[in-house]
Enzyme design. Structure first.
Site, PDB file in Angstrom:
ATOM      1  N   LYS A 134      42.456  32.368  47.796  1.00 53.17           N
ATOM      2  CA  LYS A 134      42.848  31.924  46.769  1.00 53.17           C
ATOM      3  C   LYS A 134      44.034  31.195  46.779  1.00 53.17           C
ATOM      4  CE  LYS A 134      39.900  34.234  43.986  1.00 53.17           C
ATOM      5  NZ  LYS A 134      39.004  33.471  42.517  1.00 53.17           N
ATOM      6  N   TYR A 182      41.001  37.034  51.258  1.00 52.25           N
ATOM      7  CA  TYR A 182      41.194  37.110  49.795  1.00 52.25           C
ATOM      8  C   TYR A 182      42.397  36.464  49.444  1.00 52.25           C
ATOM      9  CZ  TYR A 182      40.508  37.780  44.837  1.00 52.25           C
ATOM     10  OH  TYR A 182      40.423  37.751  43.561  1.00 52.25           O
ATOM     11  N   SER A 218      44.247  34.278  41.252  1.00 57.90           N
ATOM     12  CA  SER A 218      44.531  35.612  41.634  1.00 57.90           C
ATOM     13  C   SER A 218      46.015  36.061  41.435  1.00 57.90           C
ATOM     14  CB  SER A 218      43.870  36.119  42.744  1.00 57.90           C
ATOM     15  OG  SER A 218      44.148  37.775  42.897  1.00 57.90           O
TER      16      SER A 218
END
Ligand SMILES: [Zn+2]
Length: 667
Positions: free
Chosen positions: A568, A564, A551
């Site tokens: 990632k 998140y 990401s």
């Protein structure tokens, strides 16, 4: 599974056409036999009807509508038949000799429709038979009778005077010529068929229904005879070899696939034959005798080769195959030989069962399916006194047939990933779905894992194998890899894409279970999947490749997205370590960092609006908030993922490639 009993469908099935609709009648009878795999397999068989048409001047012309090559009997349509002028085609049988290339030319030249498919190589035979409707198959039960030492005598016993029995002759002109001479002298008013020893069955009549019903009836008589012989013999069949299941067996299949690809000179897929009788056959102790005779009908040599590989010595098989080609190449005269690769197409192993091999998944499945039928033929013929195929030289003639060699020479280059196998997680939607479509489009076979049981056909006839379940579940991961091996023989590419974007929250308010869920799904499951894939990636038919979908948040984190971003970032670090650890195995591990890909399941309009508001932007500004002012789509990410598996990235591992339209915080 006993796949030999009467799946024959009655003529009335699916609304037969009226008797005067001649071509429609031919289509109907063709589809009925085509739907029965004990009669027609893998594009085998053909059919015809003779009609009177008007030519461009309005003059009547006798026409033979004969099945075109490339059409399957089960699904054939009127357009699948080539309309040939009957008289010049029938007259070809009067020639002493005719080369295959010349025959193909004459047949094409006799066509009333230049757009029609290439007519069957049996067209001349169809033309010389006097009946209006002609039907030809390689029905299992009929070739079982004939593939024996006393084939002609057994056929006489079963059929008496109802059929003309023709000894084996190479299909094409020689066979047509032989039949044109023999049939008129031996046929009588009772004759309803013609048995071609070691090849198949013709039936005929002046109406389609009778031609079809004669076919069904003659096949049924053969089945009855074979069944009776098998009952008399009464041998117990061995326990079927189970499908590969234990980890060591699964990696053995992957090693076998790699060896096969090495010999073939390109990637290949290998599939396990699920047929129970075939797996029982694999446990027989006389395989070196019964499996090493040759094919059930000559056509099969193009799909299965003459002999299956027994065991796993692929190099030994290849050596023997090359010796067979050398022994027989003089039969081509001065015609050049376009070599067929020396890899086996059917493998029989006492531990792994029966496997099919091929360039494409359909080729491997066809080889396995043909072999399952061959097993029934062999076992029936053994009960009738012993299975015999045609000679090595005769099978060589078919395998290296001029017209088949021409087909090989005309073949377009396959797609770049043909024969390769990929696994994609999060395959049902968004970037994962786009990766599946892209990899399939480049020729790879794909196993997709997703919680969502999405439609696994991505376009007409193009599908992936779906494993439905949670990637955090070890049993789902095991099932996915089992599917890779049983369906395709191993694994070359892993695309780690499954992920979640938890509801945003500042760290001060972040529930720990939300943090842990992000790590479990985005990171821990990827670790487990990589570990599970490693033995197979090591046995890739080229080199193992991993592409991790990271990401933009890894290099440019966003406030409120701690769970998140951190998960990632951990995933990216995992990929970098894998690149270090697996470089010595030749495995490349690279990461893509997409940003703002909104056509995925992670996003909906409300979330876009909320995130846009957090930055003081409109949703539209938020979607194209990058240096290029462009929207990043799933399909462009998938294109990059597939490229990373291709030749441009041969020298790249441990790389992180952004795909975000350019980001001023990172550039
Ligand atoms: Zn045939």
């Amino acid at each position: 599974m006993d796949h030999h009993h009467s799946s024959h469908r009655p003529w009335e099935d699916t609304a037969p056409p009226p008797d005067d609709a001649l071509l429609a009648g031919c289509v109907h009878m063709s589809r009925l036999v085509g739907a029965d795999p004990t009669m027609v397999l893998a594009g085998g068989g053909n059919s015809s009807v003779k009609t009177t048409e008007r030519d461009v001047h309005g003059d009547p012309v006798e026409v033979l509508w004969v099945k075109g090559s490339g059409w399957d009997m089960a699904t054939i349509e009127p357009a699948g038949f080539a309309p040939l002028r009957l008289a010049p085609v029938a007259r070809l049988a009067e020639l002493e000799t005719l080369s295959d290339a010349r025959m193909a030319n004459e047949l094409k030249a006799a066509s009333l429709d230049v757009a029609a498919p290439a007519p069957s190589v049996e067209s001349i035979l169809h033309a010389t038979l006097p009946h209006r409707f002609v039907l030809h198959t390689h029905a299992d039960a009929v070739v079982t009778l004939t593939n024996t030492a006393d084939g002609a005598a057994i056929c006489e016993e079963v059929y008496g005077n109802d059929v003309v029995i023709v000894p084996y002759v190479m299909p094409g002109f020689d066979l047509a010529r032989r039949c044109a001479v023999q049939f008129p002298t031996e046929a009588n008013e009772r004759t309803v068929g013609m048995v071609l020893l070691n090849h198949g069955l013709f039936t005929f009549a002046d109406d389609a229904r009778t031609a079809y019903e004669h076919h069904v009836e003659l096949v049924a008589r053969a089945v009855t005879h074979v069944d009776a012989a098998r009952r008399r013999l009464g041998t117990s069949t061995p326990t079927p070899v189970p499908l590969p299941d234990a980890p060591a067996q699964l990696t053995d299949v992957a090693s076998l696939r790699r060896d096969i690809a090495d010999v073939a000179g390109h990637s290949m897929v290998v599939c396990s034959c699920e047929d129970e009788a075939a797996r029982a056959f694999a446990a027989r102790d006389d395989l070196d005798q019964v499996s090493q005779q040759g094919t059930a009908t000559p056509d099969h040599v193009l799909r299965t080769k003459r002999l299956p590989l027994l065991g796993r010595d692929v190099a030994g098989y290849a050596e023997a195959y090359r010796a067979y080609v050398d022994r027989n190449r003089h039969r081509l005269g001065d015609r050049p030989l376009l070599p067929v690769d020396a890899a086996p197409r059917v493998i029989i192993d006492p531990e792994l069962g029966v496997l099919g091999a091929g360039r494409r998944p359909a080729d491997a499945r066809t080889a396995a399916e043909i072999y399952a039928h061959t097993v029934w033929v062999i076992e029936g013929a053994e009960a009738l006194g012993g299975y015999r195929s045609i000679s090595e030289a005769d099978l060589f003639d078919v395998e290296y047939w001029e017209l088949e060699q021409a087909k090989l020479a005309r073949q377009p280059a396959p797609s770049p990933m043909t024969g390769e196998v990929a696994i994609v997680t999060g395959a049902a939607s968004g970037i994962g779905r786009a990766c599946v479509v892209e990899l399939l489009g480049r020729g790879a076979a794909v196993v997709g894992v997703d919680l969502d049981p999405a439609v696994h056909e991505v376009s007409s006839g193009v599908a992936y194998e779906a494993v439905v379940g949670d990637v955090t579940d070890a049993e789902v991961v095991a099932e996915a890899l089992r599917t890779c091996v049983r369906s395709f023989g191993g694994l070359d590419v892993a695309v780690l894409n499954a992920g979640v974007f938890p509801d945003p929250a500042p760290i001060s308010d972040l529930p720990l279970d939300r943090w842990e869920q992000a790590l479990r799904i985005n990171t821990t499951s990827a670790t487990a999947l990589l570990a599970a894939c490693h033995p197979y990636l090591c046995r890739s038919t080229s080199v193992g490749r991993v592409v991790v979908v990271g990401s933009r948040n890894v290099t440019a984190p966003g406030a409120g997205a701690a769970a998140y971003s951190a998960s990632k970032a951990a995933l990216t670090q995992l990929a970098r370590v894998a690149a270090l650890e697996w470089a010595s195995d030749g495995i490349r591990v690279n990461v893509v960092h997409p940003d703002a890909v909104f056509d995925t399941a992670l996003w909906d309009d409300d979330l876009v609006a909320a995130r846009a508001a957090a930055y003081g932007l409109t949703p539209e500004e938020y979607r194209t908030r990058n240096l290029l002012g462009t929207e990043v789509t799933s399909s462009v990410v998938a294109h990059l993922v597939a490229d990373m598996c291709g030749p441009g990235f041969t020298c790249t591992t441990g790389a992180q490639v952004p795909i975000d339209g350019g980001n001023d915080r990172v550039v």
